[in-house]
Design an enzyme around this catalytic site. Structure first.
Site, PDB file in Angstrom:
ATOM      1  N   LEU A 108       0.867  -1.180   0.000  1.00  0.00           N
ATOM      2  CA  LEU A 108       0.000   0.000   0.000  1.00  0.00           C
ATOM      3  C   LEU A 108       0.906   1.232   0.000  1.00  0.00           C
ATOM      4  CD1 LEU A 108      -2.537  -1.245   2.690  1.00  0.00           C
ATOM      5  CD2 LEU A 108      -2.778  -1.353   0.200  1.00  0.00           C
ATOM      6  N   LYS A 124       5.711   8.779   1.192  1.00  0.00           N
ATOM      7  CA  LYS A 124       6.387   8.247   2.371  1.00  0.00           C
ATOM      8  C   LYS A 124       7.397   7.167   1.999  1.00  0.00           C
ATOM      9  CE  LYS A 124       5.402   6.848   7.070  1.00  0.00           C
ATOM     10  NZ  LYS A 124       4.359   6.451   8.038  1.00  0.00           N
ATOM     11  N   GLY A 218      -9.686   5.298   1.384  1.00  0.00           N
ATOM     12  CA  GLY A 218      -9.109   4.297   2.275  1.00  0.00           C
ATOM     13  C   GLY A 218      -8.609   3.091   1.509  1.00  0.00           C
ATOM     14  N   ILE A 248       3.603  -0.216   3.106  1.00  0.00           N
ATOM     15  CA  ILE A 248       5.007  -0.118   2.715  1.00  0.00           C
ATOM     16  C   ILE A 248       5.873   0.418   3.851  1.00  0.00           C
ATOM     17  CG2 ILE A 248       5.011   2.234   1.747  1.00  0.00           C
ATOM     18  CD1 ILE A 248       6.661   0.898  -0.641  1.00  0.00           C
ATOM     19  N   ASP A 249       5.276   1.088   4.835  1.00  0.00           N
ATOM     20  CA  ASP A 249       6.079   1.609   5.954  1.00  0.00           C
ATOM     21  C   ASP A 249       6.194   0.618   7.108  1.00  0.00           C
ATOM     22  OD1 ASP A 249       3.586   1.718   7.125  1.00  0.00           O
ATOM     23  OD2 ASP A 249       3.595   3.873   7.504  1.00  0.00           O
ATOM     24  N   LYS A 390       5.826   5.463  11.567  1.00  0.00           N
ATOM     25  CA  LYS A 390       4.809   6.498  11.385  1.00  0.00           C
ATOM     26  C   LYS A 390       5.329   7.878  11.784  1.00  0.00           C
ATOM     27  CE  LYS A 390       1.631   3.419  10.326  1.00  0.00           C
ATOM     28  NZ  LYS A 390       1.158   3.285   8.934  1.00  0.00           N
TER      29      LYS A 390
END
Length: 502
Positions: A108, A124, A218, A248-249, A390
């Site tokens: 994502l 990000k 979303g 992906i994070d 995050k």
């Protein structure tokens, strides 16, 4: 003839009003579609049709409002411990190759780095998080290593948003020589609803990347947009059977051969597997999986009634949370999308735009689809499979010597004597990544750290070591410089401290 009871009359009037709203909405969406450039009309119509169905579910009251007393923890039949999975023989390269031949990895990739103070121009996934490597670099290295090691071709699929698509496309050019096939597609964009009129206020599909009238609904939109893009059929035609989805994070979301083997050897009878892990106090707002009316269901924080929020945050009652690492059958996704039977709870998000307009966004979560798939269950995985970045406090952890990076896999250093990660709280002065980086000459040694709190104007010199519980508080208007080579163990530093070179 007996008069119609007042309650029934009210219901009839309400239904008539809802039908009128749906009729006006249908015409409004048709106008938007007709104004769309011809080459985009087909895809836009599909997106707007999906929005119309989501809107109808919301207005029809079919939002699966929870009856709190019916919520139950997942029974053993729906929750399996990771340690119970049969371990894959790492020397069986032929067997592992057969497993990987069935796999697709999807990340994502629609988010921006706003949580770390970056603007709307930076996806990000392009933030440098470890040894100059970005999230995308690490992902590419991990999948290339699998493909090279086992002689397979596991493709990487990126679900981009309009915010990330262009910059991601530019970044992908540098991987031209990599042994990884990369496929990208765009998630849908839906029109925001004006709260006063309950209708979209946009008139056309122009400039949607900069138009506040549109929004990405979303990551629950993954299924329809994957199908509409043609990528789903492309993957199935290549003989792929299972898709592994993650953010992906989340640096812990690597391909797990034990889970993949479990799915394949069961004949893919489990069409949907969600990875969960034990909840800590740092995860109290994380979505969780529950049993509801005999089915597995995702319960998100946004769905919890205000009077039940404390219950939801209780670690003793809700012991697990959803990592958003998902393993799903590709054919099962296509079957449900084509039939239009892929139901997800509607998440109603109220927002105020910069121009003061109050709007409503209808969203869905990718994990909420679990209730639609046969044999769905959860696996309680080790905490190491959930390593999200995050905020800059997370970034400090993964940049430190707590972790090692090899072949795209980040793992905790064997020199760390405790399995848990330290709790780190950084103040507002560290929120923006540029400010964060300039406050550390080098990242401190965190191998023996339990807890770190830093607030105020604080700077760290080179080769600093932090152990146990360390609290550093600079008073307003004052500055603290932690000298090079300092060792702080179970210390509180407050006031001001500055040592100058001479």
């Amino acid at each position: 003839m007996a008069p119609t009871p007042a309650k029934d009359r009210d219901r009839t009037i309400s239904m008539a009003a809802e039908e009128e709203i749906m009729s006006v909405l249908k015409e409004r969406l048709k106008e938007i579609s007709n104004k769309t450039p011809v080459d985009k009309q087909e895809n836009v119509k599909k997106e707007l049709d999906n929005f119309y169905r989501l809107y109808g579910k919301w207005r029809g009251g079919i939002t699966d409002e929870l009856i709190w007393d019916k919520i139950r923890p997942l029974p053993e039949s729906m929750l399996q411990g990771y340690s119970s999975l049969r371990k894959v023989d790492e020397d069986d390269h032929v067997g592992i190759s057969r497993l990987l031949d069935k796999l697709v990895v999807l990340k994502l990739n629609g988010g921006l780095g706003t949580g770390m103070g970056l603007g709307s121009a930076c996806p990000k996934s392009l933030i440098r998080v470890r040894e100059e490597s970005t999230f995308l670099d690490i992902t590419m290295a991990q999948i290339e290593n699998l493909n090279e090691k086992y002689g397979v071709s596991v493709p990487l699929v990126l679900m981009n948003s309009l915010n990330t698509d262009s910059e991601t496309g530019n970044a992908l050019k540098k991987y031209k020589g990599f042994n990884v096939e990369v496929l990208t597609y765009l998630q849908s964009y839906y029109p925001r609803i004006e709260r006063e009129t309950l209708l979209p206020f946009v008139k056309d599909y122009q400039n949607i990347d900069s138009n506040e009238g549109w929004y990405p609904p979303g990551h629950g939109d993954l299924y329809e947009s994957l199908y509409n893009s043609g990528v789903l059929d492309q993957l199935i035609e290549k003989g792929k059977e299972i898709i592994f989805i993650s953010n992906i994070d989340n640096l812990g979301a690597t391909v797990d051969l034990n889970i993949l083997s479990h799915i394949v050897k069961s004949g893919c009878q489990s069409q949907f597997i969600a990875e969960v892990t034990n909840k800590t106090r740092a995860d109290v707002k994380g979505g969780t999986l529950i049993e509801y009316n005999g089915c597995v269901k995702l319960l998100e924080y946004a769905q919890v009634p205000k009077e039940k929020v404390d219950d939801f945050k209780c670690v003793k009652k809700f012991k697990i949370f959803n990592t958003n690492n998902l393993w799903i059958s590709l054919k099962a996704i296509k079957e449900r999308v084509v039939k239009g039977t892929l139901e997800r709870d509607v998440i109603v998000n109220h927002k105020a735009l910069d121009d003061g307009r109050n709007v409503i966004q209808l969203e869905t979560a990718v994990g909420a689809a679990i209730k639609n798939f046969s044999g769905a269950f959860a696996i309680n995985v080790p905490r190491s499979r959930f390593l999200p970045v995050k905020h800059t406090s997370d970034l400090l952890l993964v940049m430190s010597n707590l972790y090692n990076l090899e072949d795209g896999v980040i793992a905790m250093s064997p020199d760390r004597q405790f399995p848990s990660t330290p709790l780190i709280k950084l103040g507002p002065d560290f929120k923006r990544i540029q400010n964060f980086l300039k406050r550390f000459q080098t990242i401190p040694d965190l191998l023996e750290l339990d807890h770190l709190t830093v607030t105020g104007d604080v700077y760290f010199g080179r080769d600093v070591s932090l152990r146990g519980t360390v609290i550093i508080i600079a008073n307003h208007g004052e500055r603290i410089d932690i000298p090079c080579g300092s060792l702080l163990e179970n210390k509180i530093v407050s006031g001001n401290l500055r040592i100058l070179d001479h």
